[in-house]
Design an enzyme around this catalytic site. Structure first.
Site, PDB file in Angstrom:
ATOM      1  N   HIS A 136      -1.430   2.139   9.758  1.00 47.12           N
ATOM      2  CA  HIS A 136      -1.817   3.445   9.781  1.00 47.12           C
ATOM      3  C   HIS A 136      -1.981   4.190  11.401  1.00 47.12           C
ATOM      4  O   HIS A 136      -1.301   5.451  11.433  1.00 47.12           O
ATOM      5  CB  HIS A 136      -3.531   3.712   9.215  1.00 47.12           C
ATOM      6  CG  HIS A 136      -3.811   3.291   7.958  1.00 47.12           C
ATOM      7  ND1 HIS A 136      -4.332   1.654   7.792  1.00 47.12           N
ATOM      8  CD2 HIS A 136      -3.389   3.591   6.740  1.00 47.12           C
ATOM      9  CE1 HIS A 136      -4.784   1.726   6.565  1.00 47.12           C
ATOM     10  NE2 HIS A 136      -3.918   2.815   5.861  1.00 47.12           N
ATOM     11  N   GLN A 154      -6.740   6.737  -9.123  1.00 40.11           N
ATOM     12  CA  GLN A 154      -5.435   5.949  -8.931  1.00 40.11           C
ATOM     13  C   GLN A 154      -5.814   4.364  -8.852  1.00 40.11           C
ATOM     14  O   GLN A 154      -4.981   3.599  -8.769  1.00 40.11           O
ATOM     15  CB  GLN A 154      -4.469   6.385  -7.557  1.00 40.11           C
ATOM     16  CG  GLN A 154      -5.291   5.626  -6.130  1.00 40.11           C
ATOM     17  CD  GLN A 154      -4.568   6.260  -4.927  1.00 40.11           C
ATOM     18  OE1 GLN A 154      -4.729   7.304  -4.853  1.00 40.11           O
ATOM     19  NE2 GLN A 154      -4.027   5.407  -4.163  1.00 40.11           N
ATOM     20  N   GLY A 206       3.924   5.878   5.150  1.00 39.59           N
ATOM     21  CA  GLY A 206       4.553   4.651   5.326  1.00 39.59           C
ATOM     22  C   GLY A 206       5.676   4.245   4.111  1.00 39.59           C
ATOM     23  O   GLY A 206       5.309   4.303   3.276  1.00 39.59           O
ATOM     24  N   ARG A 226      -4.791  -6.259   3.596  1.00 35.68           N
ATOM     25  CA  ARG A 226      -5.240  -7.461   3.077  1.00 35.68           C
ATOM     26  C   ARG A 226      -4.781  -8.726   3.632  1.00 35.68           C
ATOM     27  O   ARG A 226      -5.036  -9.959   3.425  1.00 35.68           O
ATOM     28  CB  ARG A 226      -4.083  -7.446   1.564  1.00 35.68           C
ATOM     29  CG  ARG A 226      -4.634  -6.348   0.657  1.00 35.68           C
ATOM     30  CD  ARG A 226      -3.887  -6.229  -0.447  1.00 35.68           C
ATOM     31  NE  ARG A 226      -4.569  -5.429  -1.406  1.00 35.68           N
ATOM     32  CZ  ARG A 226      -3.866  -5.202  -2.753  1.00 35.68           C
ATOM     33  NH1 ARG A 226      -2.764  -5.564  -3.184  1.00 35.68           N
ATOM     34  NH2 ARG A 226      -4.638  -4.167  -3.682  1.00 35.68           N
TER      35      ARG A 226
END
Lengths: 297, 297
Positions: free
Chosen positions: B38, B62, B150, B190
């Protein structure tokens, strides 16, 4: 009257207008075939904005039948003349390819009784998606301070208001009163197709709306009774001089934001009627304001 | 670091920034849980704009599973510190009610293999509607000159590009290269859940992408062969030292605009991989540029 065909040219023209001092832009989205009703929107825009752009785009995605789309009247030269007379500064008349270039894949959908009942039910689920999408695109192309829609297409107006509010498009949607001929018939490009006799019969529609309005003003809040009153007025049983009555496609008594059918009027409501007179489908509606004191039983 | 919670406060803050001389606003939409990936977006925005706003909104529409939504990490204080270090001027962190107030009914839908295949198939049809809608709302709230996404979430990036172009939202979408750790693994919040051994195995993903990239550079245009090469590299049969191989969820070789699977590479293509390593689902991708002269048969 200057007519621009591309979004780029529209944006250049509006940039020039703003650079020349226009502090606000008003937009009047139309499908052309302009009549006095559209001109009342143009005049409202003219009164409130420094620059008025009228768009003419027969939007294919809101038609359920291609024959209907093809038969839709196109009369740009006459429209330009009328728009100029009404006070528009600019016409945006894009091609279908300009609005939906190859690869276009995005749809704006409003999930609500607004888009599925009444006009939504009749026109098919794609109709109001087509409306919401094209209005979003037109507003984002021009980024006007205000855009003008007629109360006559009440359901469309509310779909547009909902969409603009939900997405946060920075345009104020101005609802303009239904423009009527002297006899009370709501102005529509379809009215020219009515014979003298059909037109006389069609007047049962505004008469039914007026009857409902009066009953509400007198304190009636039972939607079933109000619908029955409208149906009876349309049938002409209470005015035998009208001749053959009208059998409506629907008489809707709904909350005006979501078009959810009401049993009892509590606050502002809307009565909408659709009916065929001869081969001509007409729609009209009235906002209902129940008196603050309920009817005494 | 200033944090605003309402669209109104965001717009006031940006109006003030523009009045104070900011000629351009760059926006970085995120769901928080910021990491170096980010921050690379924030730095790109910082380099190109006078004012940088980072949004943090864990968008419920979402998520296909409410447990997943609830488990999503929220660490606003740490995010604010990182955003400041990256060079952001302002954080927009709205509540769910601010973004979806009562009565909200509008969805933006992109009709394309982009939204139905691969991540679309896995996340359900509502996922990319949720993404397209929230990004439209965020962009229309801030009206930034540029917004930064991204390349790692390639499918999301393309959905956003398609939606912005189709609706004509006046923001340029800037695609930023995937941020990678020194060992080549694409940065993701993650990754912290990977054990040392799992991380070593996960490196088969960038290795497979590099192998496909090299084969394409050498002239291979047969998508089935390229997929087989990726699957083989992931399985580790060609690198026995890696230990237990990876069985991918998918290896996609697609056209990058529509994510339509390709049989043969003609122009630019994209290879995307999704795989679970241990319990951790990882995605990564690489753009493929076939040499202009096709491989000689």
């Amino acid at each position: 009257m200057r007519i621009v065909r591309s979004i780029r040219d529209l944006q250049h023209a509006l940039r020039d207008a703003r650079a020349a001092g226009a502090a606000s832009v008003g937009m009047v989205p139309t499908m052309g075939a302009l009549h006095e009703g559209h001109l009342s929107l143009v005049r409202a825009a003219r009164a409130e904005n420094d620059c008025v752009v009228l768009s003419i785009f027969v939007n294919p995605t809101q038609f359920d039948e291609s024959a209907d789309l093809e038969a839709y009247p196109r009369q740009e030269a006459q429209d330009a003349e009328l728009a100029e007379r009404g006070g528009a500064d600019l016409i945006f008349a894009p091609t279908v390819d300009e609005m939906y270039p190859s690869g276009h894949a995005t749809t704006v959908h409003v999930e609500s009784p607004l888009t599925t009942l009444f006009e939504g039910a009749r026109r098919g689920s794609a109709h109001f998606d087509g409306v919401a999408t094209v209005v979003a695109k037109l507003l984002l192309a021009a980024l006007p301070e205000r855009a003008y829609f007629g109360q006559k297409d009440a359901q469309q107006l509310r779909v547009v208001q909902r969409m603009v509010r939900d997405l946060g498009i920075p345009t104020r949607i101005v609802a303009c009163p239904t423009s009527r001929d002297r006899d009370g018939l709501a102005r529509s490009s379809r009215n020219v197709r009515l014979s003298v006799d059909q037109r006389r019969r069609a007047l049962a529609i505004p008469r039914a709306l007026t009857a409902v309005e009066a009953a509400v003003a007198a304190g009636e809040t039972d939607a079933a009774l109000l619908r029955a009153l409208a149906v009876e007025t349309l049938a002409g049983t209470s005015s035998p001089e009208v001749g053959v009555g009208i059998d409506p496609e629907y008489v809707a008594i709904v909350d005006p934001d979501r078009f959810e059918p009401l049993d009892t009027l509590a606050g502002e409501a809307l009565c909408a009627i659709a009916a065929r007179v001869g081969g001509v489908r007409l729609i009209d509606n009235v906002l209902l304001h129940p008196p603050t004191t309920p009817k005494e039983g």
